[in-house]
Design an enzyme around this catalytic site. Structure first.
Site, PDB file in Angstrom:
ATOM      1  N   LYS A  35       0.836  -1.197   0.000  1.00  0.00           N
ATOM      2  CA  LYS A  35       0.000   0.000   0.000  1.00  0.00           C
ATOM      3  C   LYS A  35       0.875   1.253   0.000  1.00  0.00           C
ATOM      4  O   LYS A  35       1.745   1.418   0.860  1.00  0.00           O
ATOM      5  CB  LYS A  35      -0.895  -0.003   1.236  1.00  0.00           C
ATOM      6  CG  LYS A  35      -1.857   1.163   1.280  1.00  0.00           C
ATOM      7  CD  LYS A  35      -2.861   1.004   2.402  1.00  0.00           C
ATOM      8  CE  LYS A  35      -2.361   1.500   3.734  1.00  0.00           C
ATOM      9  NZ  LYS A  35      -2.100   2.959   3.788  1.00  0.00           N
ATOM     10  N   ASP A  89      -3.579   4.296  -1.649  1.00  0.00           N
ATOM     11  CA  ASP A  89      -4.456   4.708  -0.548  1.00  0.00           C
ATOM     12  C   ASP A  89      -4.345   6.218  -0.359  1.00  0.00           C
ATOM     13  O   ASP A  89      -3.650   6.683   0.536  1.00  0.00           O
ATOM     14  CB  ASP A  89      -4.019   3.937   0.708  1.00  0.00           C
ATOM     15  CG  ASP A  89      -4.725   4.394   1.971  1.00  0.00           C
ATOM     16  OD1 ASP A  89      -5.854   4.926   1.873  1.00  0.00           O
ATOM     17  OD2 ASP A  89      -4.144   4.225   3.064  1.00  0.00           O
ATOM     18  N   LYS A  94      -7.232   8.086  -0.301  1.00  0.00           N
ATOM     19  CA  LYS A  94      -8.504   8.486   0.341  1.00  0.00           C
ATOM     20  C   LYS A  94      -9.067   9.756  -0.299  1.00  0.00           C
ATOM     21  O   LYS A  94      -9.238  10.789   0.353  1.00  0.00           O
ATOM     22  CB  LYS A  94      -8.311   8.673   1.843  1.00  0.00           C
ATOM     23  CG  LYS A  94      -7.853   7.406   2.562  1.00  0.00           C
ATOM     24  CD  LYS A  94      -7.831   7.606   4.056  1.00  0.00           C
ATOM     25  CE  LYS A  94      -7.499   6.344   4.796  1.00  0.00           C
ATOM     26  NZ  LYS A  94      -6.122   5.859   4.645  1.00  0.00           N
ATOM     27  N   ASP A 140     -13.421  14.908  -2.609  1.00  0.00           N
ATOM     28  CA  ASP A 140     -13.518  16.240  -3.221  1.00  0.00           C
ATOM     29  C   ASP A 140     -14.789  16.229  -4.059  1.00  0.00           C
ATOM     30  O   ASP A 140     -15.591  15.284  -3.974  1.00  0.00           O
ATOM     31  CB  ASP A 140     -12.250  16.507  -4.070  1.00  0.00           C
ATOM     32  CG  ASP A 140     -11.926  17.999  -4.190  1.00  0.00           C
ATOM     33  OD1 ASP A 140     -12.852  18.793  -4.447  1.00  0.00           O
ATOM     34  OD2 ASP A 140     -10.749  18.364  -4.026  1.00  0.00           O
ATOM     35  N   THR A 149     -10.381   3.636  11.448  1.00  0.00           N
ATOM     36  CA  THR A 149     -10.233   2.748  12.612  1.00  0.00           C
ATOM     37  C   THR A 149      -9.589   3.456  13.815  1.00  0.00           C
ATOM     38  O   THR A 149      -9.512   2.885  14.891  1.00  0.00           O
ATOM     39  CB  THR A 149      -9.393   1.509  12.239  1.00  0.00           C
ATOM     40  OG1 THR A 149      -8.245   1.945  11.521  1.00  0.00           O
ATOM     41  CG2 THR A 149     -10.176   0.545  11.383  1.00  0.00           C
ATOM     42  N   ARG A 153       2.691  -0.687  10.890  1.00  0.00           N
ATOM     43  CA  ARG A 153       3.742  -0.708  11.907  1.00  0.00           C
ATOM     44  C   ARG A 153       4.050  -2.065  12.519  1.00  0.00           C
ATOM     45  O   ARG A 153       5.235  -2.352  12.768  1.00  0.00           O
ATOM     46  CB  ARG A 153       3.404   0.334  12.993  1.00  0.00           C
ATOM     47  CG  ARG A 153       3.616   1.756  12.513  1.00  0.00           C
ATOM     48  CD  ARG A 153       2.890   2.784  13.335  1.00  0.00           C
ATOM     49  NE  ARG A 153       1.448   2.683  13.171  1.00  0.00           N
ATOM     50  CZ  ARG A 153       0.576   3.521  13.732  1.00  0.00           C
ATOM     51  NH1 ARG A 153       1.003   4.501  14.514  1.00  0.00           N
ATOM     52  NH2 ARG A 153      -0.729   3.367  13.529  1.00  0.00           N
TER      53      ARG A 153
HETATM   54  O1  C5P Z   1       0.619   1.008  11.178  1.00  0.00           O
HETATM   55  P1  C5P Z   1      -0.793   0.575  11.024  1.00  0.00           P
HETATM   56  O2  C5P Z   1      -0.978  -0.922  10.892  1.00  0.00           O
HETATM   57  O3  C5P Z   1      -1.715   1.178  12.060  1.00  0.00           O
HETATM   58  O4  C5P Z   1      -1.189   1.198   9.606  1.00  0.00           O
HETATM   59  C1  C5P Z   1      -2.461   1.105   9.067  1.00  0.00           C
HETATM   60  C2  C5P Z   1      -2.437   1.669   7.689  1.00  0.00           C
HETATM   61  O5  C5P Z   1      -3.759   1.645   7.186  1.00  0.00           O
HETATM   62  C3  C5P Z   1      -1.969   3.112   7.569  1.00  0.00           C
HETATM   63  O6  C5P Z   1      -1.236   3.230   6.353  1.00  0.00           O
HETATM   64  C4  C5P Z   1      -3.232   3.926   7.490  1.00  0.00           C
HETATM   65  O7  C5P Z   1      -3.100   5.081   6.690  1.00  0.00           O
HETATM   66  C5  C5P Z   1      -4.195   2.951   6.855  1.00  0.00           C
HETATM   67  N1  C5P Z   1      -5.546   3.061   7.368  1.00  0.00           N
HETATM   68  C6  C5P Z   1      -6.602   3.112   6.506  1.00  0.00           C
HETATM   69  N2  C5P Z   1      -7.866   3.224   6.972  1.00  0.00           N
HETATM   70  C7  C5P Z   1      -8.122   3.227   8.256  1.00  0.00           C
HETATM   71  C8  C5P Z   1      -7.064   3.141   9.158  1.00  0.00           C
HETATM   72  C9  C5P Z   1      -5.777   3.057   8.668  1.00  0.00           C
HETATM   73  O8  C5P Z   1      -6.393   3.068   5.305  1.00  0.00           O
HETATM   74  N3  C5P Z   1      -9.357   3.247   8.681  1.00  0.00           N
END
Ligand code: C5P
Length: 238
Positions: free
Chosen positions: A35, A62, A64, A67, A126, A218
């Protein structure tokens, strides 16, 4: 058709091509896709996608998008042309915006002769808990109900799926069916640090409940041994 060989998507949340390439070279056998998010993309630019495509890996872009429909459609067109396997927009942008993105991505993929990307809608991040959702963002009601209602709207608008927390998988599956793509970040192996994530679950539980893909950053990329961390997640979900 799935463009991704296994459910584990690794978030390349890094600044440099060198860091990303090191991770991809080690993790490629264990990851279904990589990603590119706003950190790496804003640091290096669209070249990030081309670098990964040259390594023959599937790429989730990703960014997001959120607009007006015309602007989002333009961006979706460009991302599809670069060969993304997945791209995303915010469900909060509304159904006209989502439909414009999905149509633009499909048309451009056809025109450019590349695979159609899966276009998915980000529902409620999340990192947001129920209190923040109601008191800070100002949306009344339960997060789960909002996520399911946005998932249904995304499906109606012709999107392939959603990004949601693992805690909403069952409700989304019931509402949107087995073919609908559910991508879940907020995944943490048992005992791992949750960082800024709030609505979390273990990888094994997320897959058992029906997640299509898991996004992990992470816990893998910041682990002392990223390859071992990815292998442990794959063992847990297999
Ligand atoms: O490090 P971690 O496992 O928390 O990273 C999660 C990844 O997923 C990040 O790149 C974050 O931008 C992305 N993310 C997402 N949607 C979410 C939460 C996190 O795309 N609801």
């Amino acid at each position: 058709m799935s463009l991704i060989k296994n459910p584990l998507i690794i978030a390349l949340d890094v600044d440099t091509v060198e860091e990303a390439v090191n991770l991809v070279d080690g993790l490629e056998p264990y990851a279904g896709a990589f990603k590119v998010g706003m950190q790496f993309y804003n640091s290096v630019g669209p070249e990030t996608i081309r670098i990964l495509k040259r390594k023959n890996v599937s790429v989730f872009v990703d960014l997001k998008l959120h607009d007006i429909p015309n602007t989002v459609a333009g961006a979706a067109r460009v991302i599809a042309r670069h060969g993304a396997s997945i791209l995303n927009v915010h469900a909060a942008g509304g159904s006209t915006m989502m439909r414009a993105a999905a149509e633009a991505a499909r048309d451009e993929a056809e025109r450019a002769g590349v695979d159609h990307p899966q276009v998915v809608a980000v529902t409620v991040l999340t990192s947001i808990d129920q209190r923040m959702f109601n008191d800070e963002i100002g949306i009344p009601g339960a997060i789960r109900e909002r996520v399911v209602s946005w998932a249904k709207m995304a499906k109606e608008a012709g999107l392939d799926g959603v990004v949601a927390s693992p805690r909403e998988i069952t409700a989304i599956r019931e509402a949107c069916g087995t073919d609908f793509v559910i991508i879940t970040p907020g995944v943490r192996p048992a005992g791992a640090v949750v960082n800024d994530q709030k609505r979390t679950m273990t990888p094994g539980d997320a897959v058992r409940l029906g997640a299509t893909y898991l996004v992990v950053g992470r816990p893998v990329i910041a682990a002392p041994d990223p390859v071992e961390a990815a292998k442990a997640i794959l063992r847990e979900i297999s």
